[in-house]
Write a protein that holds these residues in place. Structure first.
Motif: not given
Lengths: 237, 307
Positions: A129-130, B170, B306-307, A96-97, A94
């Motif tokens: 962002r995704r 994450t 939605r991801a 954002e990442d 993504s």
């Protein structure tokens, strides 16, 4: 004292010299251009600064400390950050990442804080962002790529052909962003074929031709110089 | 609160597994426990092979080192806490050793190097008879208070290993590992210390594998080298690939197919491996990203995704 000082740097690939005795400097907060045609050694120069190719001779100094032979990760810690040619985002990750990765040297909380400032500047990035970075247009990807490099909070931002393959409108956006970067006091070393962009963005510059510095001076003057014409048109005189 | 949802999901899955484990008959409980212990071991593998994209074939050796280290500690009169610590630390050290040797190699060379190490560990377990009693194996003293404790410790361990991978994914290390998988050269460019990242990933994989080894030793009551040979390391890699490399639930789903299907059908081990092979080939052709990857692909097509 210069922020980045390069003195007599040579790089060779096997028997082929790519850089021959290149010397240049960038002061803190200054924007400097390196102009030249394809194959002049511009990308090699940036790769040498970032420790990605070993230098044969010469010295690299950042803030008076020798940085030749240091690992890229250590150089990023010391305030260098590269935005590579052709964007080179991670297309399957993504946006954002991709941005967060630029701050991979910092703690994740620090990275999030920096991300917030990037989003403040570009609200449309926050909205998308995704989205996978590979789905962005070339111009949008370039903004993300520069954003990723800024996430490292560099003192010197190295840019490799940020205008390549972009539409005039997209180049305008890149120029606007780089203008904002300059206002924050971040120094820029801009490697470009697009002399107009370089002339607007930088005060001082160098012409790189076949691995050596052919000329240096005010960028605006260099644009009309014979050395640059020679570098681009490949004359042998 | 979006960040908490995956953990809620993992908790629900863990509770469901526990409920299933205590309600089915002894045969199915045994199969399910094997699946869950494999889930722990393959979740460990999911760190280096899933997040990092490095084809480690040595997870079976970490599993074995953990099993033998905990068994030997218990045999020599230590309690289960010490035995577990020893299992995790000794497997971690083995991971560190392999990492220092092989972390600078890539792709199939890394795979071959780790496979080789798996063979070495199997040989040591078989031939160091003074320590391991060789192919005869070891009787493992039971370290828990009651058998019933295992009924919740096994599902809880599986859930914890899934949650750990979710948290790692994450984290900064997780992001770095994913860049190594995506494009190692580019990762270097933006300052990711790739060698150290891989080393950290491999050591974490090894430690989780060692913990799973302690569990299987406790659950089985006896251990022998054939439980941990290079084939096991390879099949664990297959389980991660079938479930979906890098997906948090991948190891659970993969282990369910790879361990569960041959066990439920009660196949002899040779035929079981054949079935595993067929499952692997079909999955790789139909859903190259593994079963959980397939689930993601379907979810993406649903309206309102939605991801």
């Amino acid at each position: 004292m210069a922020l980045l000082d390069i003195a007599g740097v040579s790089v060779r690939f096997g028997n082929v010299p790519a850089l021959r005795g290149v010397s240049l400097s960038v002061d803190a907060g200054e924007a400097v251009a390196v102009l030249g045609a394809n194959g002049a050694g511009k990308t090699t120069l940036l790769r040498a600064i970032m420790g990605r190719v070993p230098i044969d001779t010469g010295t690299l100094t950042l803030d008076g400390a020798a940085i030749g032979g240091m690992r890229t990760s250590g150089l990023v810690d010391r305030g260098l950050s590269l935005c590579p040619e052709g964007r080179q985002l991670f297309p399957a990750m993504s946006v954002e990442d991709n941005l967060l990765l630029g701050a991979n040297r910092a703690a994740i909380r620090v990275a999030r804080a920096r991300l917030a400032t990037i989003y403040e500047r570009f609200p449309w990035l926050r909205e998308r962002r995704r989205v996978l970075a590979g789905a962005f247009s070339g111009g949008e990807q370039q903004i993300v790529a520069i954003g990723r490099a800024l996430m490292a909070a560099p003192r010197l931002l190295l840019l490799d052909e940020p205008s390549s393959g972009l539409s005039p409108v997209a180049i305008g956006r890149v120029r606007e962003l780089l203008g904002q970067v300059r206002e924050t006091g971040t120094a820029i070393l801009l490697v470009e074929q697009n002399v107009q962009l370089a002339a607007v963005m930088t005060g001082r510059g160098y012409v790189l031709n076949r691995g050596t510095i052919a000329a240096s001076g005010e960028t605006a003057a260099l644009v009309d110089s014979e050395a640059l014409a020679d570098a681009y048109l490949g004359g042998t005189a | 609160m979006k960040g908490a949802w995956p953990y809620v999901g993992i908790a629900v899955v863990t509770l469901a597994m526990w409920a299933l484990l205590v309600s089915v008959n002894a045969f199915y409980a045994g199969v399910l426990a094997s699946i869950l212990i494999w889930t722990v071991a393959t979740s460990g593998l999911n760190v280096i092979a899933g997040l990092g994209g490095y084809p480690s074939l040595v997870q079976g050796a970490f599993y074995g080192i953990g099993a033998y280290a905990s068994a030997l500690a218990l045999i020599h009169g230590q309690n289960l806490w010490v035995a577990t610590l020893l299992a995790v630390v000794s497997a971690g050290l083995a991971g560190l050793l392999i990492g220092l040797v092989f972390a600078r190699t890539r792709g199939q060379y890394f795979g071959m190097g780790t496979l080789f190490f798996g063979v070495v560990v199997a040989l040591v377990l078989t031939n160091w008879t003074g320590l391991t009693q060789g192919p005869l194996g070891l009787m493992v003293p039971f370290g828990f208070a009651t058998n019933d404790q295992l009924d919740w410790i096994v599902p809880l361990s599986a859930g914890a290993s899934l949650a750990l991978v979710q948290a790692l994914g994450t984290s900064r290390l997780g992001l770095r590992l994913v860049t190594v998988r995506a494009d190692e050269d580019l990762a270097e460019h933006i300052g990711v210390p790739t060698a150290r990242t891989k080393l950290a990933g491999l050591v974490i994989s090894a430690m989780i594998g060692g913990f799973a080894g302690m569990l299987i030793a406790q659950y089985n009551g006896t251990i022998s080298p054939d439980l941990f040979d290079q084939t096991v390391g390879f099949v664990m890699f297959v389980a991660v690939a079938v479930g979906g490399a890098g997906r948090v639930l991948g190891p659970l789903v993969g282990s369910a197919f790879i361990v569960g299907v041959p066990d439920v059908l009660n196949l002899p081990s040779g035929i079981g491996l054949l079935v595993v092979g067929v499952i692997f080939v079909v999955i790789v052709i139909v859903v190259p990203d593994g079963l959980m990857g397939g689930v993601d692909a379907i979810r993406r097509r649903l309206p309102g995704f939605r991801a």
